[in-house]
Design an enzyme around this catalytic site. Structure first.
Site, PDB file in Angstrom:
ATOM      1  N   TRP A  20       0.824  -1.210   0.000  1.00 14.54           N
ATOM      2  CA  TRP A  20       0.000   0.000   0.000  1.00 14.54           C
ATOM      3  C   TRP A  20       0.858   1.260   0.000  1.00 14.54           C
ATOM      4  O   TRP A  20       1.877   1.357   0.684  1.00 14.54           O
ATOM      5  CB  TRP A  20      -0.906   0.002   1.232  1.00 14.54           C
ATOM      6  CG  TRP A  20      -1.757   1.228   1.316  1.00 14.54           C
ATOM      7  CD1 TRP A  20      -2.968   1.420   0.724  1.00 14.54           C
ATOM      8  CD2 TRP A  20      -1.451   2.441   2.005  1.00 14.54           C
ATOM      9  NE1 TRP A  20      -3.436   2.677   1.005  1.00 14.54           N
ATOM     10  CE2 TRP A  20      -2.527   3.332   1.787  1.00 14.54           C
ATOM     11  CE3 TRP A  20      -0.371   2.868   2.774  1.00 14.54           C
ATOM     12  CZ2 TRP A  20      -2.570   4.614   2.322  1.00 14.54           C
ATOM     13  CZ3 TRP A  20      -0.394   4.153   3.306  1.00 14.54           C
ATOM     14  CH2 TRP A  20      -1.488   5.007   3.091  1.00 14.54           C
ATOM     15  N   SER A  82       2.640  -7.342   1.596  1.00 17.52           N
ATOM     16  CA  SER A  82       1.654  -6.520   2.293  1.00 17.52           C
ATOM     17  C   SER A  82       0.322  -6.508   1.526  1.00 17.52           C
ATOM     18  O   SER A  82      -0.237  -7.566   1.270  1.00 17.52           O
ATOM     19  CB  SER A  82       2.215  -5.114   2.504  1.00 17.52           C
ATOM     20  OG  SER A  82       1.471  -4.405   3.464  1.00 17.52           O
ATOM     21  N   PHE A 143       4.295   5.976   6.809  1.00 15.26           N
ATOM     22  CA  PHE A 143       4.119   4.549   6.527  1.00 15.26           C
ATOM     23  C   PHE A 143       5.423   3.949   6.002  1.00 15.26           C
ATOM     24  O   PHE A 143       5.786   2.826   6.341  1.00 15.26           O
ATOM     25  CB  PHE A 143       2.990   4.354   5.512  1.00 15.26           C
ATOM     26  CG  PHE A 143       2.557   2.920   5.361  1.00 15.26           C
ATOM     27  CD1 PHE A 143       1.851   2.290   6.371  1.00 15.26           C
ATOM     28  CD2 PHE A 143       2.860   2.212   4.221  1.00 15.26           C
ATOM     29  CE1 PHE A 143       1.445   0.966   6.240  1.00 15.26           C
ATOM     30  CE2 PHE A 143       2.458   0.885   4.077  1.00 15.26           C
ATOM     31  CZ  PHE A 143       1.741   0.263   5.090  1.00 15.26           C
ATOM     32  N   ALA A 145       8.371   4.847   6.793  1.00 12.45           N
ATOM     33  CA  ALA A 145       9.296   4.690   7.917  1.00 12.45           C
ATOM     34  C   ALA A 145       9.073   3.368   8.640  1.00 12.45           C
ATOM     35  O   ALA A 145      10.015   2.759   9.156  1.00 12.45           O
ATOM     36  CB  ALA A 145       9.142   5.853   8.882  1.00 12.45           C
ATOM     37  N   ILE A 146       7.830   2.907   8.672  1.00  9.40           N
ATOM     38  CA  ILE A 146       7.515   1.642   9.325  1.00  9.40           C
ATOM     39  C   ILE A 146       8.199   0.480   8.615  1.00  9.40           C
ATOM     40  O   ILE A 146       8.624  -0.498   9.246  1.00  9.40           O
ATOM     41  CB  ILE A 146       5.986   1.414   9.350  1.00  9.40           C
ATOM     42  CG1 ILE A 146       5.309   2.475  10.219  1.00  9.40           C
ATOM     43  CG2 ILE A 146       5.646   0.022   9.860  1.00  9.40           C
ATOM     44  CD1 ILE A 146       3.789   2.409  10.180  1.00  9.40           C
ATOM     45  N   GLN A 147       8.342   0.604   7.301  1.00  7.51           N
ATOM     46  CA  GLN A 147       8.875  -0.499   6.515  1.00  7.51           C
ATOM     47  C   GLN A 147      10.297  -0.888   6.925  1.00  7.51           C
ATOM     48  O   GLN A 147      10.671  -2.058   6.845  1.00  7.51           O
ATOM     49  CB  GLN A 147       8.884  -0.159   5.010  1.00  7.51           C
ATOM     50  CG  GLN A 147       7.657   0.545   4.494  1.00  7.51           C
ATOM     51  CD  GLN A 147       6.376  -0.185   4.819  1.00  7.51           C
ATOM     52  OE1 GLN A 147       6.271  -1.388   4.673  1.00  7.51           O
ATOM     53  NE2 GLN A 147       5.380   0.563   5.280  1.00  7.51           N
ATOM     54  N   ASP A 207       7.669  -7.215  13.008  1.00  7.98           N
ATOM     55  CA  ASP A 207       6.567  -6.584  12.284  1.00  7.98           C
ATOM     56  C   ASP A 207       5.379  -6.327  13.200  1.00  7.98           C
ATOM     57  O   ASP A 207       4.864  -7.240  13.847  1.00  7.98           O
ATOM     58  CB  ASP A 207       6.147  -7.491  11.117  1.00  7.98           C
ATOM     59  CG  ASP A 207       5.287  -6.783  10.090  1.00  7.98           C
ATOM     60  OD1 ASP A 207       4.791  -5.682  10.372  1.00  7.98           O
ATOM     61  OD2 ASP A 207       5.127  -7.339   8.988  1.00  7.98           O
ATOM     62  N   HIS A 235       8.367  -4.814   8.720  1.00 15.20           N
ATOM     63  CA  HIS A 235       7.385  -5.109   7.677  1.00 15.20           C
ATOM     64  C   HIS A 235       7.992  -5.284   6.285  1.00 15.20           C
ATOM     65  O   HIS A 235       7.291  -5.671   5.355  1.00 15.20           O
ATOM     66  CB  HIS A 235       6.337  -3.987   7.639  1.00 15.20           C
ATOM     67  CG  HIS A 235       5.105  -4.318   6.874  1.00 15.20           C
ATOM     68  ND1 HIS A 235       4.332  -5.434   7.130  1.00 15.20           N
ATOM     69  CD2 HIS A 235       4.488  -3.678   5.840  1.00 15.20           C
ATOM     70  CE1 HIS A 235       3.315  -5.464   6.290  1.00 15.20           C
ATOM     71  NE2 HIS A 235       3.378  -4.422   5.506  1.00 15.20           N
TER      72      HIS A 235
END
Length: 258
Positions: A20, A82, A143, A145-147, A207, A235
């Site tokens: 996404w 994802s 988002f 940055a989460i990866q 994750d 993630h």
């Protein structure tokens, strides 16, 4: 609806579907090594990247999958990450004849947490939707940055991936919102048993979006699924542990197709 796809390399067919908010640019750091062993096809999901102007109506999981199927070569290894993994599961269910192997990377048949099912709290996706309305660019940045969480070089990783992703057209706002809806409402758990091709589940131990505990639950539906865990990844293992991810692809998948 004809989507734009890109194919390079030689060897068994490998199709990569991004997650996404992003696009095929996210795969660029691993492409050079993969194309020496695979014929790699990258497909931007409808409304994203090179296909930002192609948005099916309604934006359902089935319609998105139908668009992508047309660009998948027969006898492919299909890897979905994802949201792309959710689309990949739908494709494997509706067009199994095209798929030799299914690789599910940091993904789930049901992303939302529920009774005895690990996942994302609904409020988190609701917050993302609200933030999209306020500032699309900043929301995708958060988002992204989460990866890379879990990587010892997270800041560098984010910078590299951000540059690759921003080389593509910006995502369509309608697709961004609809994509979050798909994550919040899709549930393919009851159909997992219908997946007959070899399946790999690759998860990051750190994750928070697809918790590692989901593996034991998926294994109940699919006892033959192979599960691998990237110990230092969140993630996006292909970012956080790039060399380990490539090694898996070359040594395990190439061996199985060779």
């Amino acid at each position: 609806m004809n989507l734009v796809s890109t194919t390079v390399g030689h060897g068994p067919n490998l199709v990569l579907l991004h997650g996404w908010g992003l696009n095929s640019g996210v795969w660029q750091p691993v492409i050079d090594e993969l194309i020496e062993h695979f014929t790699v096809t990258t497909i931007d999901l409808p409304g994203f990247g090179l296909n930002h102007d192609k948005v099916p109506s309604p934006y359902t999981l089935e319609n998105v999958a139908s668009c992508v199927i047309e660009e998948i070569p027969e006898n492919s290894i299909l890897l979905g990450w994802s949201l792309g993994g959710l689309v990949a599961q739908q494709i494997a269910l509706s067009a199994a004849h095209r798929i030799d192997q299914l690789v599910l990377l940091a993904t789930s048949p049901c992303f939302i947490a529920g009774n005895d099912w690990p996942g994302i709290k609904p409020q988190i996706l609701d917050n993302f939707k609200q933030q999209l309305l306020e500032n699309q660019g900043a929301t995708i940045g958060r988002f992204l940055a989460i990866q890379a969480m879990g990587s010892p070089s997270a800041k560098k990783d984010i910078k590299v991936i951000k540059a690759q992703v921003e080389a593509y057209p910006a995502a369509n706002p309608q697709a961004l919102s609809a994509g979050l809806t798909l994550l919040a409402t899709s549930d393919l758990r009851a159909r997992l048993i219908d997946l007959l091709m070899p399946c790999q589940l690759l998860l990051g131990r750190l994750d928070s979006l697809v918790p590692i505990k989901v593996a034991q639950h998926i294994a109940k539906f699919m006892p033959s699924i192979s599960i691998s865990v990237f110990e230092h990844s969140s993630h996006a293992p292909f970012i956080s542990e790039q060399s380990s991810f490539v090694d898996f692809m070359l040594n395990y998948l190439n061996k199985d197709t060779g």
